[in-house]
Scaffold this motif. Structure first.
Motif, PDB file in Angstrom:
ATOM      1  N   ASN A  41       0.807  -1.223   0.000  1.00  0.00           N
ATOM      2  CA  ASN A  41       0.000   0.000   0.000  1.00  0.00           C
ATOM      3  C   ASN A  41       0.840   1.273   0.000  1.00  0.00           C
ATOM      4  N   LYS A  42       2.171   1.145  -0.151  1.00  0.00           N
ATOM      5  CA  LYS A  42       3.036   2.325  -0.182  1.00  0.00           C
ATOM      6  C   LYS A  42       4.144   2.119  -1.211  1.00  0.00           C
ATOM      7  N   VAL A  43       4.373   3.151  -2.018  1.00  0.00           N
ATOM      8  CA  VAL A  43       5.480   3.164  -2.977  1.00  0.00           C
ATOM      9  C   VAL A  43       6.311   4.387  -2.647  1.00  0.00           C
ATOM     10  N   LYS A  44       7.652   4.209  -2.613  1.00  0.00           N
ATOM     11  CA  LYS A  44       8.547   5.310  -2.249  1.00  0.00           C
ATOM     12  C   LYS A  44       9.676   5.394  -3.263  1.00  0.00           C
ATOM     13  N   PHE A  45       9.999   6.634  -3.677  1.00  0.00           N
ATOM     14  CA  PHE A  45      11.182   6.855  -4.504  1.00  0.00           C
ATOM     15  C   PHE A  45      11.622   8.302  -4.376  1.00  0.00           C
ATOM     16  N   ASP A  46      12.874   8.567  -4.734  1.00  0.00           N
ATOM     17  CA  ASP A  46      13.444   9.909  -4.718  1.00  0.00           C
ATOM     18  C   ASP A  46      13.639  10.354  -6.158  1.00  0.00           C
ATOM     19  N   LEU A  47      13.184  11.574  -6.457  1.00  0.00           N
ATOM     20  CA  LEU A  47      13.288  12.093  -7.812  1.00  0.00           C
ATOM     21  C   LEU A  47      13.585  13.583  -7.740  1.00  0.00           C
ATOM     22  N   ASP A  48      14.646  14.010  -8.406  1.00  0.00           N
ATOM     23  CA  ASP A  48      15.038  15.429  -8.447  1.00  0.00           C
ATOM     24  C   ASP A  48      15.172  16.031  -7.051  1.00  0.00           C
ATOM     25  N   GLY A  49      15.748  15.277  -6.119  1.00  0.00           N
ATOM     26  CA  GLY A  49      15.986  15.769  -4.771  1.00  0.00           C
ATOM     27  C   GLY A  49      14.764  15.767  -3.868  1.00  0.00           C
ATOM     28  N   LYS A  50      13.658  15.205  -4.338  1.00  0.00           N
ATOM     29  CA  LYS A  50      12.442  15.137  -3.538  1.00  0.00           C
ATOM     30  C   LYS A  50      12.075  13.685  -3.276  1.00  0.00           C
ATOM     31  N   ARG A  51      11.610  13.414  -2.074  1.00  0.00           N
ATOM     32  CA  ARG A  51      11.125  12.083  -1.739  1.00  0.00           C
ATOM     33  C   ARG A  51       9.643  12.023  -2.062  1.00  0.00           C
ATOM     34  N   ILE A  52       9.260  11.015  -2.828  1.00  0.00           N
ATOM     35  CA  ILE A  52       7.864  10.818  -3.213  1.00  0.00           C
ATOM     36  C   ILE A  52       7.347   9.583  -2.481  1.00  0.00           C
ATOM     37  N   LEU A  53       6.271   9.735  -1.727  1.00  0.00           N
ATOM     38  CA  LEU A  53       5.599   8.635  -1.040  1.00  0.00           C
ATOM     39  C   LEU A  53       4.175   8.581  -1.550  1.00  0.00           C
ATOM     40  N   ILE A  54       3.747   7.409  -2.004  1.00  0.00           N
ATOM     41  CA  ILE A  54       2.397   7.248  -2.528  1.00  0.00           C
ATOM     42  C   ILE A  54       1.729   6.138  -1.729  1.00  0.00           C
ATOM     43  N   TYR A  55       0.592   6.457  -1.134  1.00  0.00           N
ATOM     44  CA  TYR A  55      -0.154   5.501  -0.321  1.00  0.00           C
ATOM     45  C   TYR A  55      -1.490   5.167  -0.980  1.00  0.00           C
ATOM     46  N   ASN A  56      -1.863   3.897  -0.909  1.00  0.00           N
ATOM     47  CA  ASN A  56      -3.194   3.431  -1.307  1.00  0.00           C
ATOM     48  C   ASN A  56      -3.636   3.881  -2.697  1.00  0.00           C
ATOM     49  N   ALA A  57      -2.755   3.740  -3.660  1.00  0.00           N
ATOM     50  CA  ALA A  57      -3.077   4.068  -5.044  1.00  0.00           C
ATOM     51  C   ALA A  57      -2.454   2.989  -5.925  1.00  0.00           C
ATOM     52  N   THR A  58      -2.919   2.909  -7.134  1.00  0.00           N
ATOM     53  CA  THR A  58      -2.319   1.988  -8.108  1.00  0.00           C
ATOM     54  C   THR A  58      -1.202   2.734  -8.816  1.00  0.00           C
ATOM     55  N   VAL A  59       0.000   2.138  -8.800  1.00  0.00           N
ATOM     56  CA  VAL A  59       1.157   2.755  -9.437  1.00  0.00           C
ATOM     57  C   VAL A  59       1.723   1.775 -10.452  1.00  0.00           C
ATOM     58  N   ILE A  60       1.805   2.207 -11.691  1.00  0.00           N
ATOM     59  CA  ILE A  60       2.408   1.392 -12.744  1.00  0.00           C
ATOM     60  C   ILE A  60       3.747   2.018 -13.093  1.00  0.00           C
ATOM     61  N   VAL A  61       4.816   1.228 -12.966  1.00  0.00           N
ATOM     62  CA  VAL A  61       6.168   1.711 -13.226  1.00  0.00           C
ATOM     63  C   VAL A  61       6.715   0.961 -14.437  1.00  0.00           C
ATOM     64  N   GLU A  62       7.155   1.713 -15.430  1.00  0.00           N
ATOM     65  CA  GLU A  62       7.765   1.135 -16.623  1.00  0.00           C
ATOM     66  C   GLU A  62       9.192   1.629 -16.749  1.00  0.00           C
ATOM     67  N   GLU A  63      10.072   0.718 -17.124  1.00  0.00           N
ATOM     68  CA  GLU A  63      11.453   1.107 -17.416  1.00  0.00           C
ATOM     69  C   GLU A  63      11.505   1.635 -18.835  1.00  0.00           C
ATOM     70  N   ASP A  64      12.176   2.779 -18.998  1.00  0.00           N
ATOM     71  CA  ASP A  64      12.302   3.384 -20.334  1.00  0.00           C
ATOM     72  C   ASP A  64      13.427   2.729 -21.102  1.00  0.00           C
TER      73      ASP A  64
END
Length: 64
Positions: A41-64
Motif C-alpha cells: 500500500n506504499k510506494v517510495k522513490f526519490d526524484l530530483d531531490g524530492k522524496r515521493i511517497l504514494i499511499y493506497n493508489a495503483t502505481v504502474i512503473v515502466e522502465e524506459d
C-alpha cells in the motif's frame, strides 16, 4: 545485475499513479529506484531531490 544497478544508480523509469476509480492522478519520469512496502500500500522513490511517497493508489512503473 539489473537489480543491483537499479539499487545503486536507479533506472530510467516512468511511474503513473491512478486513483481507486482508475483515473490518472500524476506521472513521474526520471532516473530512480522504487521501494515497495511488504503490504503493497506504499510506494517510495526519490526524484530530483524530492522524496515521493504514494499511499493506497495503483502505481504502474515502466522502465524506459
Amino acid at each position: 545485475m539489473k537489480d543491483y544497478d537499479s539499487t545503486v544508480n536507479g533506472l530510467k523509469r516512468t511511474a503513473v499513479v491512478y486513483d481507486q476509480s482508475g483515473n490518472k492522478i500524476k506521472e513521474y519520469k526520471g532516473t530512480f529506484d522504487v521501494e515497495v512496502n511488504e503490504y503493497g500500500n506504499k510506494v517510495k522513490f526519490d526524484l530530483d531531490g524530492k522524496r515521493i511517497l504514494i499511499y493506497n493508489a495503483t502505481v504502474i512503473v515502466e522502465e524506459d
